[in-house]
Design a protein around this motif. Structure first.
Motif, PDB file in Angstrom:
ATOM      1  N   ILE A 154       9.307  34.118 -11.963  1.00 14.10           N
ATOM      2  CA  ILE A 154       9.178  34.577 -10.575  1.00 14.10           C
ATOM      3  C   ILE A 154       9.523  36.054 -10.449  1.00 14.10           C
ATOM      4  N   TYR A 155      10.647  36.441 -11.036  1.00 16.37           N
ATOM      5  CA  TYR A 155      11.078  37.829 -10.883  1.00 16.37           C
ATOM      6  C   TYR A 155      10.241  38.790 -11.706  1.00 16.37           C
ATOM      7  N   ALA A 156       9.674  38.339 -12.807  1.00 11.30           N
ATOM      8  CA  ALA A 156       8.770  39.203 -13.565  1.00 11.30           C
ATOM      9  C   ALA A 156       7.589  39.610 -12.686  1.00 11.30           C
ATOM     10  N   ALA A 157       7.032  38.629 -11.979  1.00  9.60           N
ATOM     11  CA  ALA A 157       5.896  38.922 -11.101  1.00  9.60           C
ATOM     12  C   ALA A 157       6.315  39.773  -9.911  1.00  9.60           C
ATOM     13  N   LEU A 158       7.399  39.390  -9.255  1.00 14.50           N
ATOM     14  CA  LEU A 158       7.835  40.118  -8.064  1.00 14.50           C
ATOM     15  C   LEU A 158       8.175  41.575  -8.386  1.00 14.50           C
ATOM     16  N   GLU A 159       8.930  41.793  -9.446  1.00 10.81           N
ATOM     17  CA  GLU A 159       9.398  43.151  -9.722  1.00 10.81           C
ATOM     18  C   GLU A 159       8.310  44.035 -10.328  1.00 10.81           C
ATOM     19  N   GLU A 160       7.386  43.447 -11.054  1.00 13.48           N
ATOM     20  CA  GLU A 160       6.260  44.235 -11.551  1.00 13.48           C
ATOM     21  C   GLU A 160       5.373  44.693 -10.396  1.00 13.48           C
ATOM     22  N   GLU A 161       5.148  43.810  -9.434  1.00 15.35           N
ATOM     23  CA  GLU A 161       4.317  44.176  -8.284  1.00 15.35           C
ATOM     24  C   GLU A 161       5.045  45.138  -7.353  1.00 15.35           C
ATOM     25  N   MET A 162       6.362  44.978  -7.205  1.00 19.27           N
ATOM     26  CA  MET A 162       7.124  45.930  -6.390  1.00 19.27           C
ATOM     27  C   MET A 162       7.069  47.323  -7.006  1.00 19.27           C
ATOM     28  N   GLU A 163       7.219  47.399  -8.318  1.00 19.87           N
ATOM     29  CA  GLU A 163       7.165  48.692  -8.996  1.00 19.87           C
ATOM     30  C   GLU A 163       5.788  49.326  -8.890  1.00 19.87           C
ATOM     31  N   ARG A 164       4.760  48.512  -9.071  1.00 19.31           N
ATOM     32  CA  ARG A 164       3.393  49.028  -9.022  1.00 19.31           C
ATOM     33  C   ARG A 164       3.037  49.547  -7.635  1.00 19.31           C
ATOM     34  N   ASN A 165       3.660  48.969  -6.617  1.00 17.33           N
ATOM     35  CA  ASN A 165       3.365  49.351  -5.238  1.00 17.33           C
ATOM     36  C   ASN A 165       4.530  50.100  -4.585  1.00 17.33           C
ATOM     37  N   SER A 166       5.372  50.722  -5.396  1.00 13.95           N
ATOM     38  CA  SER A 166       6.585  51.342  -4.865  1.00 13.95           C
ATOM     39  C   SER A 166       6.313  52.482  -3.891  1.00 13.95           C
ATOM     40  N   ASP A 167       5.100  53.055  -3.924  1.00 14.57           N
ATOM     41  CA  ASP A 167       4.750  54.123  -2.986  1.00 14.57           C
ATOM     42  C   ASP A 167       4.021  53.604  -1.754  1.00 14.57           C
ATOM     43  N   HIS A 168       3.756  52.317  -1.713  1.00 16.06           N
ATOM     44  CA  HIS A 168       3.057  51.739  -0.557  1.00 16.06           C
ATOM     45  C   HIS A 168       3.981  51.781   0.660  1.00 16.06           C
ATOM     46  N   PRO A 169       3.485  52.136   1.851  1.00 15.98           N
ATOM     47  CA  PRO A 169       4.350  52.238   3.040  1.00 15.98           C
ATOM     48  C   PRO A 169       5.025  50.938   3.434  1.00 15.98           C
ATOM     49  N   GLY A 170       4.481  49.811   2.986  1.00 12.75           N
ATOM     50  CA  GLY A 170       5.104  48.532   3.292  1.00 12.75           C
ATOM     51  C   GLY A 170       6.121  48.098   2.257  1.00 12.75           C
ATOM     52  N   VAL A 171       6.207  48.833   1.149  1.00 13.23           N
ATOM     53  CA  VAL A 171       7.105  48.476   0.060  1.00 13.23           C
ATOM     54  C   VAL A 171       8.184  49.542  -0.155  1.00 13.23           C
ATOM     55  N   ALA A 172       7.810  50.812  -0.055  1.00 14.48           N
ATOM     56  CA  ALA A 172       8.728  51.913  -0.367  1.00 14.48           C
ATOM     57  C   ALA A 172      10.074  51.831   0.351  1.00 14.48           C
ATOM     58  N   PRO A 173      10.128  51.486   1.649  1.00 10.60           N
ATOM     59  CA  PRO A 173      11.432  51.462   2.333  1.00 10.60           C
ATOM     60  C   PRO A 173      12.404  50.426   1.789  1.00 10.60           C
ATOM     61  N   ILE A 174      11.894  49.358   1.154  1.00  5.48           N
ATOM     62  CA  ILE A 174      12.786  48.283   0.688  1.00  5.48           C
ATOM     63  C   ILE A 174      12.771  48.160  -0.834  1.00  5.48           C
ATOM     64  N   TYR A 175      12.406  49.260  -1.497  1.00  5.90           N
ATOM     65  CA  TYR A 175      12.360  49.256  -2.965  1.00  5.90           C
ATOM     66  C   TYR A 175      13.672  49.824  -3.494  1.00  5.90           C
ATOM     67  N   PHE A 176      14.544  48.944  -4.009  1.00  4.27           N
ATOM     68  CA  PHE A 176      15.858  49.323  -4.526  1.00  4.27           C
ATOM     69  C   PHE A 176      16.033  48.750  -5.938  1.00  4.27           C
TER      70      PHE A 176
ATOM     71  N   GLN B 146      -1.079  38.153  -6.826  1.00  5.46           N
ATOM     72  CA  GLN B 146      -2.266  38.249  -5.967  1.00  5.46           C
ATOM     73  C   GLN B 146      -2.019  39.184  -4.782  1.00  5.46           C
ATOM     74  N   ILE B 147      -0.916  38.973  -4.074  1.00  2.33           N
ATOM     75  CA  ILE B 147      -0.671  39.823  -2.909  1.00  2.33           C
ATOM     76  C   ILE B 147      -0.304  41.246  -3.340  1.00  2.33           C
ATOM     77  N   GLY B 148       0.293  41.388  -4.528  1.00  6.19           N
ATOM     78  CA  GLY B 148       0.581  42.727  -5.028  1.00  6.19           C
ATOM     79  C   GLY B 148      -0.684  43.539  -5.207  1.00  6.19           C
ATOM     80  N   LYS B 149      -1.751  42.882  -5.576  1.00  6.85           N
ATOM     81  CA  LYS B 149      -3.030  43.563  -5.778  1.00  6.85           C
ATOM     82  C   LYS B 149      -3.822  43.706  -4.485  1.00  6.85           C
ATOM     83  N   GLU B 150      -3.747  42.700  -3.606  1.00  4.30           N
ATOM     84  CA  GLU B 150      -4.627  42.661  -2.438  1.00  4.30           C
ATOM     85  C   GLU B 150      -3.936  43.046  -1.133  1.00  4.30           C
ATOM     86  N   ASN B 151      -2.680  42.649  -0.948  1.00  8.05           N
ATOM     87  CA  ASN B 151      -1.958  42.893   0.311  1.00  8.05           C
ATOM     88  C   ASN B 151      -0.494  43.225   0.026  1.00  8.05           C
ATOM     89  N   PRO B 152      -0.212  44.406  -0.511  1.00  8.39           N
ATOM     90  CA  PRO B 152       1.160  44.742  -0.917  1.00  8.39           C
ATOM     91  C   PRO B 152       2.189  44.651   0.199  1.00  8.39           C
TER      92      PRO B 152
END
Length: 278
Positions: free
Chosen positions: A62-84, A125-131
């Motif tokens: 679970i965390y492999a998928a979540l953290e890889e997608e968070m990192e890949r989308n770390s500049d996305h406006p919906g992800v950047a504020p909560i990327y720690f 899936q959401i990391g690629k389509e709806n970050p």
């Protein structure tokens, strides 16, 4: 999918704080998890090493998928504020625990139920389509882990007879000096994410799905643990660090321990996914 029946209508969305909306949206799932018979068995505070290893295998997926997608989308406006990543990332912690408890070949011998793979697929899936939907999973997982980690870590340590912190890295957050202050910061950051009404509803729907995915993971673990072959495999999935603990745990009846483990995982879901009123 069953979770689709539980998704919210626009009329149900009132409060504008996203963190409060998520808490409201997942309340029913939280209550279901809290009132299950298996949850009550967690109060006995017992879990074996083979069962804990199986749990860690699913958490790793679970965390492999979540953290890889968070990192890949770390500049996305919906992800950047909560990327720690320095404060919250769990994947390396889980890998240290698996290495310590299971030995150097832990990757080749992991057992992951199908429900866990479905959850992982959804995250990718959401990391690629709806970050922007990642915030639903990140919030429900990380803040729950941060809230319940101390308590669950002590319970797991006592139940398995572990003498120190090794094997329990998942429950520790050395990068967070004050959990309460950090949770306030995190909620403030996620509440600052700009979302359209349609996007906000989608995030709340995804939060409901996140909780339901975790319940399905629990059911999958229950089914896997009912297979004697898997129980034997997880018992042998060990190294010198944990052989003494396995010998100690083998003296206890298997059936009660299975029930207690199911309670342990439901508690992990409940504390890690549903307790937001700190």
């Amino acid at each position: 999918m069953e979770t689709d029946k539980k998704l919210l209508t626009t009329e149900q969305i009132t409060d504008r704080d996203l963190s409060e909306q998520i808490k409201t949206a997942t309340r029913e799932s939280h209550v279901r998890a809290e009132n299950t018979e298996l949850m009550l068995s967690f109060q006995r505070g017992q879990v074996t090493l083979p069962q804990y290893k199986l749990l860690l295998c699913s958490l790793h997926e679970i965390y492999a998928a979540l953290e890889e997608e968070m990192e890949r989308n770390s500049d996305h406006p919906g992800v950047a504020p909560i990327y720690f990543p320095s404060e919250l990332s769990r994947l390396e912690c889980i890998e240290r625990d698996l290495q310590y408890l299971c030995g150097p070949e832990w990757r080749e011998r992991m057992v992951v139920p199908a429900a866990t793979k479905r959850y992982s697929y959804r995250l990718r899936q959401i990391g690629k389509e709806n970050p922007e939907l990642l915030v639903a999973h990140a919030y429900t997982r990380y803040l729950g882990d941060l809230s319940g980690g101390q308590v669950l870590g002590r319970i797991a340590q006592k139940s398995m007879g572990l003498k120190g912190a090794e094997g329990l890295s998942f429950f520790a957050f050395p990068g967070v000096s004050s959990p309460n202050l950090f949770k306030q910061l995190y909620r403030s950051r996620m509440n600052s994410i700009e979302l359209t009404d349609e996007e906000r509803k989608s995030v709340l729907d995804e939060a409901v799905r996140a909780f339901e995915f975790n319940i399905q993971v629990f059911d999958g673990l229950q089914n896997v643990l009912s297979q004697p072959k898997v129980q034997e495999q997880m018992s042998q999935f060990t190294d010198i660090n944990s052989k003494a603990f396995n010998m100690q745990q083998s003296r206890i009846s298997t059936v009660p321990l299975l029930r207690m483990f199911f309670g342990f995982f439901v508690a992990l879901i409940t504390i890690s996914m549903g307790v937001y009123a700190f």
